[in-house]
Motif scaffolding. Structure first.
Motif, PDB file in Angstrom:
ATOM      1  N   ASP A  16       0.913  -1.274  -0.069  1.00 27.01           N
ATOM      2  CA  ASP A  16      -0.022   0.187  -0.062  1.00 27.01           C
ATOM      3  C   ASP A  16       0.807   1.388  -0.085  1.00 27.01           C
ATOM      4  O   ASP A  16       2.095   1.072   0.241  1.00 27.01           O
ATOM      5  CB  ASP A  16      -1.083   0.067   1.111  1.00 27.01           C
ATOM      6  N   ILE A  17       0.349   2.226   0.156  1.00 29.26           N
ATOM      7  CA  ILE A  17       0.721   3.729  -0.023  1.00 29.26           C
ATOM      8  C   ILE A  17       1.692   3.965   0.889  1.00 29.26           C
ATOM      9  O   ILE A  17       2.822   4.803   0.908  1.00 29.26           O
ATOM     10  CB  ILE A  17      -0.306   4.746  -0.129  1.00 29.26           C
ATOM     11  N   ALA A  93      -3.056   5.491  -8.374  1.00 33.68           N
ATOM     12  CA  ALA A  93      -2.084   5.008  -9.292  1.00 33.68           C
ATOM     13  C   ALA A  93      -0.981   3.661  -8.618  1.00 33.68           C
ATOM     14  O   ALA A  93      -1.283   3.504  -7.401  1.00 33.68           O
ATOM     15  CB  ALA A  93      -0.808   6.146  -9.624  1.00 33.68           C
ATOM     16  N   CYS A  94      -0.772   2.798  -9.419  1.00 35.82           N
ATOM     17  CA  CYS A  94      -0.145   1.620  -9.105  1.00 35.82           C
ATOM     18  C   CYS A  94       1.211   1.388 -10.163  1.00 35.82           C
ATOM     19  O   CYS A  94       1.108   1.834 -11.067  1.00 35.82           O
ATOM     20  CB  CYS A  94      -0.945   0.670  -8.810  1.00 35.82           C
ATOM     21  N   LYS A  95       2.045   0.631  -9.622  1.00 38.19           N
ATOM     22  CA  LYS A  95       2.964   0.087 -10.456  1.00 38.19           C
ATOM     23  C   LYS A  95       3.292  -1.347 -10.401  1.00 38.19           C
ATOM     24  O   LYS A  95       2.974  -1.945  -9.340  1.00 38.19           O
ATOM     25  CB  LYS A  95       4.395   0.860 -10.254  1.00 38.19           C
ATOM     26  N   HIS A 101       2.560  -8.893  -8.301  1.00 33.74           N
ATOM     27  CA  HIS A 101       3.375  -7.889  -7.530  1.00 33.74           C
ATOM     28  C   HIS A 101       3.191  -6.408  -7.831  1.00 33.74           C
ATOM     29  O   HIS A 101       3.793  -6.214  -8.585  1.00 33.74           O
ATOM     30  CB  HIS A 101       4.803  -8.432  -7.406  1.00 33.74           C
ATOM     31  N   ILE A 102       2.289  -5.731  -6.946  1.00 31.58           N
ATOM     32  CA  ILE A 102       1.830  -4.574  -7.307  1.00 31.58           C
ATOM     33  C   ILE A 102       2.092  -3.521  -6.217  1.00 31.58           C
ATOM     34  O   ILE A 102       1.903  -3.900  -5.063  1.00 31.58           O
ATOM     35  CB  ILE A 102       0.300  -4.678  -7.453  1.00 31.58           C
ATOM     36  N   LEU A 107      -2.344   8.566  -4.375  1.00 28.83           N
ATOM     37  CA  LEU A 107      -3.560   8.736  -4.007  1.00 28.83           C
ATOM     38  C   LEU A 107      -4.319   9.818  -5.052  1.00 28.83           C
ATOM     39  O   LEU A 107      -3.709  10.465  -5.346  1.00 28.83           O
ATOM     40  CB  LEU A 107      -3.893   8.996  -2.583  1.00 28.83           C
ATOM     41  N   GLY A 108      -5.710   9.628  -5.234  1.00 28.80           N
ATOM     42  CA  GLY A 108      -6.540  10.484  -6.048  1.00 28.80           C
ATOM     43  C   GLY A 108      -6.800  11.501  -5.395  1.00 28.80           C
ATOM     44  O   GLY A 108      -6.909  12.605  -5.966  1.00 28.80           O
TER      45      GLY A 108
END
Length: 108
Positions: A16-17, A93-95, A101-102, A107-108
């Protein structure tokens, strides 16, 4: 589509963030599962929408609603689909660090 051996368990590894690690078990759908689905959620980039639809169109019921969750705009009137198509735009957003594996990166 991912293929799964019946004896092999798959999991999605998420960060997570805040950098906390989370693991979620995955059940991979078969063509039979897609054919019985009320809705199918496609989480792809906007330029991948048509290719994703082309790959799964033969195993999805004509009555199934298709929901596309992506990071851009798509002209749904030009999609080769008879199903109802809905758009779900994301502000997060993510990568992808590697398959399954993310990392959550914004955050929007």
């Amino acid at each position: 589509m991912f293929k799964q051996d019946k004896n092999t368990a798959r999991a999605l590894l998420l960060y997570d963030i805040n950098g906390q690690k989370h693991q979620q078990a995955l059940k991979l759908a078969s063509n039979k599962d897609f054919n019985k689905a009320d809705i199918v959620l496609f989480c792809v980039k906007s330029y991948q929408v048509q290719a994703a639809l082309d790959e799964f169109n033969n195993c999805i019921s004509p009555h199934t609603a298709l929901i596309f969750c992506h990071n851009g705009m798509t002209d749904y009137y030009n999609l080769a689909s008879t199903q109802p198509c809905l758009s779900l735009l994301t502000t997060h957003a993510c990568k992808v660090l590697s398959p399954f594996h993310i990392q959550h990166t914004g955050l929007g």
